[in-house]
Design an enzyme around this catalytic site. Structure first.
Site, mmCIF file in Angstrom:
data_model
loop_
_atom_site.group_PDB
_atom_site.id
_atom_site.type_symbol
_atom_site.label_atom_id
_atom_site.label_comp_id
_atom_site.label_asym_id
_atom_site.label_seq_id
_atom_site.Cartn_x
_atom_site.Cartn_y
_atom_site.Cartn_z
ATOM 1 N N CYS A 2 0.855 -1.175 0.033
ATOM 2 C CA CYS A 2 0.052 0.046 -0.051
ATOM 3 C C CYS A 2 0.870 1.155 0.222
ATOM 4 O O CYS A 2 2.105 1.383 0.204
ATOM 5 C CB CYS A 2 -0.752 -0.084 1.133
ATOM 6 S SG CYS A 2 -1.685 -1.583 1.747
ATOM 7 N N ARG A 27 2.378 1.100 -7.900
ATOM 8 C CA ARG A 27 2.746 0.178 -7.081
ATOM 9 C C ARG A 27 1.497 -0.985 -7.046
ATOM 10 O O ARG A 27 1.536 -1.916 -6.443
ATOM 11 C CB ARG A 27 2.790 0.543 -5.643
ATOM 12 C CG ARG A 27 4.152 1.370 -5.469
ATOM 13 C CD ARG A 27 4.090 2.488 -4.449
ATOM 14 N NE ARG A 27 3.897 1.572 -2.866
ATOM 15 C CZ ARG A 27 4.675 1.762 -2.091
ATOM 16 N NH1 ARG A 27 5.912 2.381 -2.098
ATOM 17 N NH2 ARG A 27 4.486 0.884 -0.942
ATOM 18 N N TRP A 75 -3.656 -1.975 -0.849
ATOM 19 C CA TRP A 75 -3.444 -3.350 -1.551
ATOM 20 C C TRP A 75 -3.926 -4.425 -0.723
ATOM 21 O O TRP A 75 -3.049 -4.726 0.450
ATOM 22 C CB TRP A 75 -2.175 -3.431 -2.129
ATOM 23 C CG TRP A 75 -1.695 -5.023 -2.251
ATOM 24 C CD1 TRP A 75 -1.400 -5.931 -1.604
ATOM 25 C CD2 TRP A 75 -1.731 -5.741 -3.586
ATOM 26 N NE1 TRP A 75 -0.919 -7.096 -2.128
ATOM 27 C CE2 TRP A 75 -1.313 -6.737 -3.439
ATOM 28 C CE3 TRP A 75 -2.149 -5.298 -4.968
ATOM 29 C CZ2 TRP A 75 -1.337 -7.843 -4.477
ATOM 30 C CZ3 TRP A 75 -2.224 -5.907 -6.113
ATOM 31 C CH2 TRP A 75 -1.450 -7.284 -5.821
ATOM 32 N N ASN A 101 0.154 0.497 6.525
ATOM 33 C CA ASN A 101 0.656 -0.547 5.424
ATOM 34 C C ASN A 101 1.148 -1.515 6.357
ATOM 35 O O ASN A 101 1.870 -1.656 7.432
ATOM 36 C CB ASN A 101 2.133 0.228 4.845
ATOM 37 C CG ASN A 101 1.502 1.249 3.808
ATOM 38 O OD1 ASN A 101 0.578 1.304 3.607
ATOM 39 N ND2 ASN A 101 2.471 1.680 3.214
ATOM 40 N N GLY A 102 1.333 -2.775 5.857
ATOM 41 C CA GLY A 102 1.789 -4.092 6.715
ATOM 42 C C GLY A 102 0.735 -4.716 7.190
ATOM 43 O O GLY A 102 -0.394 -5.013 6.755
ATOM 44 N N GLU A 483 12.659 -23.135 -12.502
ATOM 45 C CA GLU A 483 12.370 -21.678 -12.470
ATOM 46 C C GLU A 483 13.589 -20.780 -12.974
ATOM 47 O O GLU A 483 13.419 -19.657 -13.484
ATOM 48 C CB GLU A 483 12.012 -21.434 -10.969
ATOM 49 C CG GLU A 483 11.945 -19.959 -10.575
ATOM 50 C CD GLU A 483 10.601 -19.287 -11.298
ATOM 51 O OE1 GLU A 483 9.805 -20.035 -12.093
ATOM 52 O OE2 GLU A 483 10.629 -18.137 -11.288
ATOM 53 N N LYS A 487 13.493 -17.832 -15.605
ATOM 54 C CA LYS A 487 13.664 -16.348 -15.400
ATOM 55 C C LYS A 487 14.759 -16.031 -16.594
ATOM 56 O O LYS A 487 14.737 -14.848 -16.994
ATOM 57 C CB LYS A 487 14.581 -16.391 -14.149
ATOM 58 C CG LYS A 487 13.742 -16.268 -13.001
ATOM 59 C CD LYS A 487 12.829 -15.038 -12.894
ATOM 60 C CE LYS A 487 11.406 -15.342 -13.571
ATOM 61 N NZ LYS A 487 10.282 -16.087 -12.987
ATOM 62 N N GLU A 490 12.790 -15.774 -20.309
ATOM 63 C CA GLU A 490 11.705 -14.854 -20.340
ATOM 64 C C GLU A 490 12.065 -13.523 -20.206
ATOM 65 O O GLU A 490 11.616 -12.675 -21.144
ATOM 66 C CB GLU A 490 10.569 -15.084 -19.597
ATOM 67 C CG GLU A 490 11.076 -14.720 -17.947
ATOM 68 C CD GLU A 490 9.962 -14.843 -17.030
ATOM 69 O OE1 GLU A 490 8.643 -14.700 -17.239
ATOM 70 O OE2 GLU A 490 9.992 -15.050 -15.988
ATOM 71 N N HIS A 506 19.880 -38.865 -22.239
ATOM 72 C CA HIS A 506 18.897 -39.673 -23.204
ATOM 73 C C HIS A 506 18.406 -38.637 -24.357
ATOM 74 O O HIS A 506 17.284 -38.791 -24.937
ATOM 75 C CB HIS A 506 17.491 -39.833 -22.323
ATOM 76 C CG HIS A 506 17.733 -40.806 -21.359
ATOM 77 N ND1 HIS A 506 17.997 -42.255 -21.587
ATOM 78 C CD2 HIS A 506 17.852 -40.710 -19.751
ATOM 79 C CE1 HIS A 506 18.252 -42.747 -20.363
ATOM 80 N NE2 HIS A 506 18.055 -42.039 -19.425
ATOM 81 N N LYS A 605 1.552 -9.591 -17.628
ATOM 82 C CA LYS A 605 1.669 -10.094 -16.185
ATOM 83 C C LYS A 605 0.547 -10.972 -15.911
ATOM 84 O O LYS A 605 0.668 -11.708 -15.073
ATOM 85 C CB LYS A 605 1.461 -8.713 -15.448
ATOM 86 C CG LYS A 605 1.630 -8.797 -14.040
ATOM 87 C CD LYS A 605 3.257 -9.292 -13.953
ATOM 88 C CE LYS A 605 3.388 -9.817 -12.129
ATOM 89 N NZ LYS A 605 4.591 -10.617 -11.904
#
Ligand code: F6R
Length: 610
Positions: A2, A27, A75, A101-102, A483, A487, A490, A506, A605
């Site tokens: 936030c 944000r 948020w 916030n938090g 992963e 990264k 992409e 193989h 996204k």
């Protein structure tokens, strides 16, 4: 996260706050609001949705005049996005009004205690509990500083608060723990903000608050206090960043900022379900009785979320001894697979809107299977439709390539694995505590890895013109390789593949050429030698060996071209550390290639189409 703001001065607070909040829009948020203190009265305007809606309402008559106020873009973390849950929140008689916030981790305990004193709650937020706790002490002390000090000593979690007290005109108060809060000094006016970009158009003279410090703003005067109530001197700093850099917290890209936010995301995700020494997953439909009945787990997701699920598969199977199938959502939705009615489907998604993941979840539900969604965006479609939700606390992610949301997903999976194992009697209380203790240590280990990022920046130069790369691992290390490889490809457009190390011979080994990057992940002791053999086969065909290994791993010490050691942790959780250098490598190669790191070509996204 936030956005948070406070202002007191000679100008209209609502103008300053709306302008400042607009600078924080990047944000991500789902609701916005302000409170202005005028002549001993606090007026509030807030709503779900865009800041523009709030602005239009304020400008078209819901007059909210005054020169002292606070503002917020929310948020959602506790409670869906809604007008009621939007900040500011207030005490019943409007003595205390706050934005936050938090996460207040112990908000349930606080609410229960306050309820005994007659407090009632109108929102689903953790913030309301904190505001009313401050109000509770304020009623006793009649002093904002003392009330804040008493309250923050009771509040667990990470937070920053900005507050108005009705009886203290022209004053704004704030406090922080583990989340940023800065104070700005202007001529005859002063500011508080969670992010320097919100006040940069007004002042470049700022103070950075330390943890557990309290701040008081008066017009043009800023004072700081410690938790004993003593005033603290502080040095003024000049901000030299331009606006663009300020939005990114001084980092060149959002992706790098978010890589650095991972320790916080991990801590908050664990903190949201673990406090006062106890794991609390009761809200997620995971009663002991339900857990004991689970016959099989399907983990369903796409992309990086699938990779987090792939790690979870190993961790859950090993700790809880429940068979786990990891399924690509786009495949699962079209499978005619017989499903066990006592199975649990765990759906993982950052956005909570991915079309394939949503469709796959609906399919599981049609088959009568209970669904638990691990989601980052509160109130998203997957979160609403799942039988229960485990929210990750990564905060909004702006870079297209996920980093902190993936890390938060891992934590949610670890916590589930520990709880399942404990309830099913596979581990005892002491082991469960030890495992949670290991998860608690991950944030500082992640930061330790980030301190060495320059080594990877140098290494990346070497691969700026490379065409292919392989990432090898076995078990959890294979999941991490997937992963790491994603990264790389992409954002840098360097073709890379993750290969279960034993599969090399193989087929894929025929692709190895001189100088090709072959990254080996080595965090599982029993597999060190196995991966080492596969890596040596790659080396003898010209591969450049990059090893990401747990400190103390001696394998390939002589033969590797580059070794990056990560701190030791319980092996179940090593993915959280091993992935960090791989994220950094992908990032630095993309930067070396001068690519648009935050918005890679052809990607979105949130993938809301099939
Ligand atoms: C890769 C990435 C994607 C997402 C995938 C699923 O960096 O971000 O692979 O992980 O599109 O998205 P969510 O988690 O929103 O369902």
């Amino acid at each position: 996260m936030c956005g948070i703001l406070g202002y007191t001065g000679e100008r209209q607070a609502s103008d300053i706050l709306l302008n400042g909040l607009a600078k924080l829009e990047y944000r991500g948020y789902d609701s916005a609001g302000l409170a202005v203190l005028d002549g001993g009265e606090i007026k509030i305007a807030k709503n779900k949705g865009r800041l523009k809606v709030l602005e239009d309402r304020i400008k078209s008559g819901c007059g909210i005049s005054g020169t002292c106020g606070i503002g917020h873009t929310r948020w959602a973390t506790h409670g869906e996005p809604s007008d009621v849950n939007a900040h500011p929140l207030w005490s019943d008689d409007m003595s205390v009004v706050a934005v936050h916030n938090g996460i207040v981790e112990n908000y349930r305990e606080i609410k229960n205690k306050l309820a005994e004193h007659g407090y009632k709650f109108y929102s689903q937020t953790d913030t309301e509990a904190a505001v009313k706790l401050i109000d509770f002490y304020y009623k006793q002390e009649k002093n904002p500083l003392k009330a804040i000090i008493k309250a923050i000593q009771k509040i667990e979690g990470s937070y920053c608060f900005v507050l108005l007290f009705k009886d203290f005109p022209n004053e704004v108060w704030g406090a922080r723990k583990d989340l940023p809060l800065i104070a700005g000094q202007g001529k005859g006016e002063s500011f508080l903000a969670s992010d320097v970009s919100a006040i940069l158009q007004d002042t470049r003279q700022v103070y950075y608050l330390d943890n557990m410090e309290i701040v008081q703003l008066k017009k043009g005067v800023v004072r700081f206090f410690d938790t004993e109530g003593y005033a603290k001197p502080k040095e003024l700093s000049e901000v030299t960043w331009d606006m663009n850099a300020a939005e990114k917290g001084g980092f060149e890209h959002f992706m790098m900022k978010e890589i650095h936010e991972q320790a916080r995301a991990v801590k908050d995700t664990l903190g949201s379900v673990y406090h006062s020494g106890r794991l609390n997953l009761a809200d997620m439909g995971l009663s002991d009785e339900n857990i004991k009945k689970i016959s099989q787990i399907y983990i369903i997701a796409c992309g990086s979320a699938y990779h987090a699920g792939a790690v979870a598969q190993y961790v859950i199977e090993d700790l809880a001894k429940i068979p786990v199938r990891i399924e690509l959502a786009s495949e699962f939705r079209y499978r005619a697979m017989p499903m066990d009615k006592d199975a649990l489907a765990i759906i993982i998604s950052q956005s909570g809107e991915t079309a394939d993941t949503l469709a796959a979840m609906r399919r599981a539900k049609e088959n009568g299977i209970k669904t638990l969604a691990i989601v980052n965006v509160v109130g998203s479609t997957i979160a609403r439709e799942a039988d229960s939700v485990f929210y990750t606390m990564a905060g909004p992610e702006i870079a297209v390539a996920t980093t902190k949301a993936y890390s938060a997903q891992l934590i949610a999976c670890y916590v589930l694995a520990v709880q399942l194992a404990k309830v099913r009697g596979e581990i005892d209380d002491a082991e469960s505590e030890r495992l949670i203790g290991e998860i608690q240590k991950l944030p500082e280990k992640i930061d330790e890895i980030l301190d060495e990022k320059e080594r990877l920046e140098e290494l990346a130069q070497r691969f700026a013109n490379a065409r292919n790369a392989f990432y090898l691992g076995r078990n959890i290390d294979y999941a991490v390789a997937m992963e790491g490889s994603l990264k790389m490809k992409e954002i840098s457009y360097l073709h890379s593949e993750a290969i279960a190390a034993g599969e090399m011979k193989h087929g894929p080994i025929s692709l190895i050429e001189k100088g090709m990057l072959v990254a080996g992940i080595m965090t599982q002791k029993n597999l060190y030698q196995k991966i080492a053999s596969n890596m040596l086969e790659a080396r003898s065909r010209g591969g450049f060996l990059l090893i990401v290994a747990t400190r103390g791993c001696e394998a390939l010490r002589e033969e590797a071209d580059f070794i990056f050691n990560i701190p030791e942790t319980d092996e179940h959780f090593a993915a959280s550390l091993a992935v960090i250098p791989l994220q950094l490598l992908g990032y630095y190669v993309a930067v070396a290639r001068k690519l648009d790191v935050d918005k890679p070509r052809n990607l979105a996204k949130s993938v809301t189409v099939e």
